[in-house]
Design a protein around this motif. Structure first.
Motif, PDB file in Angstrom:
ATOM      1  N   GLY A  58      39.230  25.993  47.330  1.00  0.00           N
ATOM      2  CA  GLY A  58      39.255  27.303  47.959  1.00  0.00           C
ATOM      3  C   GLY A  58      38.082  28.139  47.508  1.00  0.00           C
ATOM      4  N   THR A  59      37.588  28.988  48.390  1.00  0.00           N
ATOM      5  CA  THR A  59      36.486  29.881  48.032  1.00  0.00           C
ATOM      6  C   THR A  59      36.763  31.277  48.580  1.00  0.00           C
ATOM      7  N   ASP A  60      36.331  32.286  47.854  1.00  0.00           N
ATOM      8  CA  ASP A  60      36.599  33.667  48.280  1.00  0.00           C
ATOM      9  C   ASP A  60      35.729  34.613  47.471  1.00  0.00           C
ATOM     10  N   GLY A  61      35.802  35.877  47.832  1.00  0.00           N
ATOM     11  CA  GLY A  61      35.081  36.920  47.113  1.00  0.00           C
ATOM     12  C   GLY A  61      35.998  38.084  46.805  1.00  0.00           C
ATOM     13  N   VAL A  62      35.414  39.213  46.465  1.00  0.00           N
ATOM     14  CA  VAL A  62      36.189  40.385  46.060  1.00  0.00           C
ATOM     15  C   VAL A  62      36.159  41.468  47.129  1.00  0.00           C
ATOM     16  N   GLY A  63      35.204  41.379  48.066  1.00  0.00           N
ATOM     17  CA  GLY A  63      35.110  42.380  49.114  1.00  0.00           C
ATOM     18  C   GLY A  63      34.614  43.720  48.603  1.00  0.00           C
ATOM     19  N   THR A  64      34.945  44.790  49.325  1.00  0.00           N
ATOM     20  CA  THR A  64      34.382  46.099  48.993  1.00  0.00           C
ATOM     21  C   THR A  64      35.117  46.790  47.846  1.00  0.00           C
ATOM     22  N   LYS A  65      36.088  46.116  47.245  1.00  0.00           N
ATOM     23  CA  LYS A  65      36.659  46.618  45.991  1.00  0.00           C
ATOM     24  C   LYS A  65      35.545  46.742  44.953  1.00  0.00           C
ATOM     25  N   LEU A  66      34.530  45.896  45.109  1.00  0.00           N
ATOM     26  CA  LEU A  66      33.360  45.945  44.224  1.00  0.00           C
ATOM     27  C   LEU A  66      32.730  47.330  44.188  1.00  0.00           C
ATOM     28  N   LYS A  67      32.740  48.021  45.317  1.00  0.00           N
ATOM     29  CA  LYS A  67      32.102  49.339  45.406  1.00  0.00           C
ATOM     30  C   LYS A  67      32.740  50.317  44.435  1.00  0.00           C
ATOM     31  N   ILE A  68      34.066  50.258  44.299  1.00  0.00           N
ATOM     32  CA  ILE A  68      34.765  51.149  43.367  1.00  0.00           C
ATOM     33  C   ILE A  68      34.399  50.792  41.935  1.00  0.00           C
ATOM     34  N   ALA A  69      34.353  49.497  41.645  1.00  0.00           N
ATOM     35  CA  ALA A  69      33.999  49.050  40.294  1.00  0.00           C
ATOM     36  C   ALA A  69      32.582  49.469  39.920  1.00  0.00           C
ATOM     37  N   LEU A  70      31.657  49.307  40.846  1.00  0.00           N
ATOM     38  CA  LEU A  70      30.265  49.635  40.576  1.00  0.00           C
ATOM     39  C   LEU A  70      30.058  51.139  40.430  1.00  0.00           C
ATOM     40  N   ASP A  71      30.703  51.915  41.302  1.00  0.00           N
ATOM     41  CA  ASP A  71      30.530  53.365  41.260  1.00  0.00           C
ATOM     42  C   ASP A  71      31.138  53.977  39.995  1.00  0.00           C
ATOM     43  N   THR A  72      32.193  53.366  39.474  1.00  0.00           N
ATOM     44  CA  THR A  72      32.856  53.902  38.274  1.00  0.00           C
ATOM     45  C   THR A  72      32.464  53.151  37.008  1.00  0.00           C
ATOM     46  N   LYS A  73      31.572  52.155  37.169  1.00  0.00           N
ATOM     47  CA  LYS A  73      31.070  51.360  36.038  1.00  0.00           C
ATOM     48  C   LYS A  73      32.216  50.683  35.261  1.00  0.00           C
ATOM     49  N   ASN A  74      33.171  50.155  36.021  1.00  0.00           N
ATOM     50  CA  ASN A  74      34.272  49.382  35.443  1.00  0.00           C
ATOM     51  C   ASN A  74      34.200  47.968  36.016  1.00  0.00           C
ATOM     52  N   TYR A  75      33.657  47.053  35.216  1.00  0.00           N
ATOM     53  CA  TYR A  75      33.348  45.731  35.747  1.00  0.00           C
ATOM     54  C   TYR A  75      34.308  44.629  35.288  1.00  0.00           C
ATOM     55  N   ASP A  76      35.163  44.927  34.320  1.00  0.00           N
ATOM     56  CA  ASP A  76      35.918  43.851  33.676  1.00  0.00           C
ATOM     57  C   ASP A  76      36.960  43.198  34.576  1.00  0.00           C
ATOM     58  N   SER A  77      37.498  43.934  35.555  1.00  0.00           N
ATOM     59  CA  SER A  77      38.567  43.365  36.390  1.00  0.00           C
ATOM     60  C   SER A  77      38.037  42.533  37.549  1.00  0.00           C
ATOM     61  N   ILE A  78      36.782  42.729  37.920  1.00  0.00           N
ATOM     62  CA  ILE A  78      36.247  42.098  39.129  1.00  0.00           C
ATOM     63  C   ILE A  78      36.204  40.571  39.010  1.00  0.00           C
ATOM     64  N   GLY A  79      35.868  40.073  37.832  1.00  0.00           N
ATOM     65  CA  GLY A  79      35.846  38.620  37.636  1.00  0.00           C
ATOM     66  C   GLY A  79      37.233  38.021  37.768  1.00  0.00           C
ATOM     67  N   ILE A  80      38.251  38.755  37.298  1.00  0.00           N
ATOM     68  CA  ILE A  80      39.634  38.290  37.438  1.00  0.00           C
ATOM     69  C   ILE A  80      39.998  38.220  38.913  1.00  0.00           C
ATOM     70  N   ASP A  81      39.636  39.269  39.668  1.00  0.00           N
ATOM     71  CA  ASP A  81      39.896  39.288  41.111  1.00  0.00           C
ATOM     72  C   ASP A  81      39.288  38.075  41.804  1.00  0.00           C
ATOM     73  N   CYS A  82      38.041  37.790  41.472  1.00  0.00           N
ATOM     74  CA  CYS A  82      37.318  36.700  42.128  1.00  0.00           C
ATOM     75  C   CYS A  82      38.027  35.365  41.882  1.00  0.00           C
ATOM     76  N   PHE A  83      38.392  35.120  40.643  1.00  0.00           N
ATOM     77  CA  PHE A  83      39.094  33.869  40.318  1.00  0.00           C
ATOM     78  C   PHE A  83      40.459  33.825  40.991  1.00  0.00           C
ATOM     79  N   ALA A  84      41.205  34.931  40.908  1.00  0.00           N
ATOM     80  CA  ALA A  84      42.570  34.954  41.430  1.00  0.00           C
ATOM     81  C   ALA A  84      42.614  34.705  42.930  1.00  0.00           C
ATOM     82  N   MET A  85      41.667  35.271  43.678  1.00  0.00           N
ATOM     83  CA  MET A  85      41.677  35.088  45.128  1.00  0.00           C
ATOM     84  C   MET A  85      41.498  33.626  45.511  1.00  0.00           C
ATOM     85  N   CYS A  86      40.758  32.885  44.713  1.00  0.00           N
ATOM     86  CA  CYS A  86      40.549  31.451  44.975  1.00  0.00           C
ATOM     87  C   CYS A  86      41.718  30.614  44.451  1.00  0.00           C
ATOM     88  N   ALA A  87      42.104  30.849  43.202  1.00  0.00           N
ATOM     89  CA  ALA A  87      43.131  30.029  42.561  1.00  0.00           C
ATOM     90  C   ALA A  87      44.501  30.226  43.195  1.00  0.00           C
TER      91      ALA A  87
END
Length: 329
Positions: A58-87
């Protein structure tokens, strides 16, 4: 002055720095099946202990949720999202995740940001007993603005051929059981960002971005606890399109998932989104998971066992005869 790759906007040294920051943590996800040292252009994973193995990917991404992470400089959850959407997707077929690869693209690489994103993947991989065995970081000035990132992943799992779950065993009278989501997960954020443009506004006593950025729940552990004790006739990961689009994907022709929406425990942030955006309830169910991250479909006799094994699971419907593959009441 002669031109260099760096003068064109690509800093190779920053890439090396990123690798240095994540190297030891990534190795911690490896097991005896990961064959290191055989080659630098591909990752090697040895398969053993299966009689008739089937690989599920399976393959996937995080979508525009990234925009919130980038704008607020909170990056730690995005990698979890990316893995979870695929797994979570391959888990729907009963597969155990074996290995994961990531792809990170940006306008200008910041080693600290990249490392924080990948560390989220590392932690998620550890939670799922999965090896992070490779990845790619692409610095593409002109394609992305400085500060912009995009993240995608690719997961491969394995299951015995005679244990593949594909929905074919679903029958009339089966019960539909919900496993709660942790929030919006990684879907519908183009609409979410329109409804909540100020990511720092207060919601339930904290900045709303903290609620919006709660990472996608990983379902490997609860699903495999169920698989150890009973047979699951169907599993659906509730992603983009909500229950309306995802549940029908596993329903055989002539049958329908009849779901009582009054039983669904909708998170307060989604109710706020519905109210503030004046969004129709069916539009909500067709866009968001509405608090249901995954559903399992089991024989009626096994429904109580599921609720006993997973204390947060609850029944939301049953399988009936109908030409429409899903009915929301």
């Amino acid at each position: 002055m002669s031109n260099t790759y760096k003068s064109a906007g690509v800093d190779k040294e920053e890439g090396y720095k990123t690798v240095d920051k994540i190297k030891s943590a990534v190795v911690e996800t490896h097991n005896k099946n990961v064959l290191s040292g055989l080659g630098s252009f591909g990752a090697f994973y040895e398969i053993s202990g299966y009689k008739n193995p089937v690989l599920v990917s399976g393959t996937d991404g995080v979508g525009t949720k990234l925009k919130i992470a980038l704008d607020t400089k909170n990056y730690d959850s995005i990698g979890i999202d990316c893995f979870a959407m695929c797994a979570n997707d391959i888990l729907c077929h009963g597969a155990k995740p074996l290995f994961f690869l990531d792809y990170l693209a940006c306008g200008k690489l910041d080693a600290d940001v990249a490392a924080e994103i990948v560390m989220g993947m590392v932690n998620a991989c550890k939670d799922n007993n999965c090896a992070l065995i490779g990845g790619e970081t692409a610095e593409m000035p002109g394609m992305y603005q400085p500060g912009d990132y995009d993240v995608a992943g690719f997961c491969v799992g394995i299951v015995e051929k005679d244990q593949v779950i594909d929905g074919s065993k679903i029958s009339k009278g089966n019960k539909i059981i919900a496993l709660p989501s942790s929030g919006f997960h990684s879907n519908g954020f183009s609409l979410v960002r329109k409804i909540f443009p100020d990511f720092n506004e207060e919601f339930e006593g904290k900045p709303i971005h903290e609620t919006l950025l709660v990472p996608t729940r990983l379902y490997y552990n609860p699903i495999h606890r169920l698989l150890e004790k009973l047979e699951l006739n169907g599993i659906a990961h509730i992603t983009g399109g909500g229950l309306i689009e995802n549940v029908p994907r596993i329903i055989p022709n002539g049958l329908s998932a009849k779901i009582d929406t009054s039983t669904i425990r909708i998170p307060s942030i989604m109710l706020e989104c519905e109210k503030r955006g004046n969004i129709d309830r069916m539009e909500m169910f067709g866009t968001f998971n509405m608090g249901v991250g995954m559903v399992v479909i089991v024989d009626e006799k096994d429904a109580s066992k599921v609720l006993e094994i997973l204390d947060d699971a609850y029944e939301i419907g049953e399988i009936v005869e109908n030409s429409e593959k899903i009915t929301l009441l």
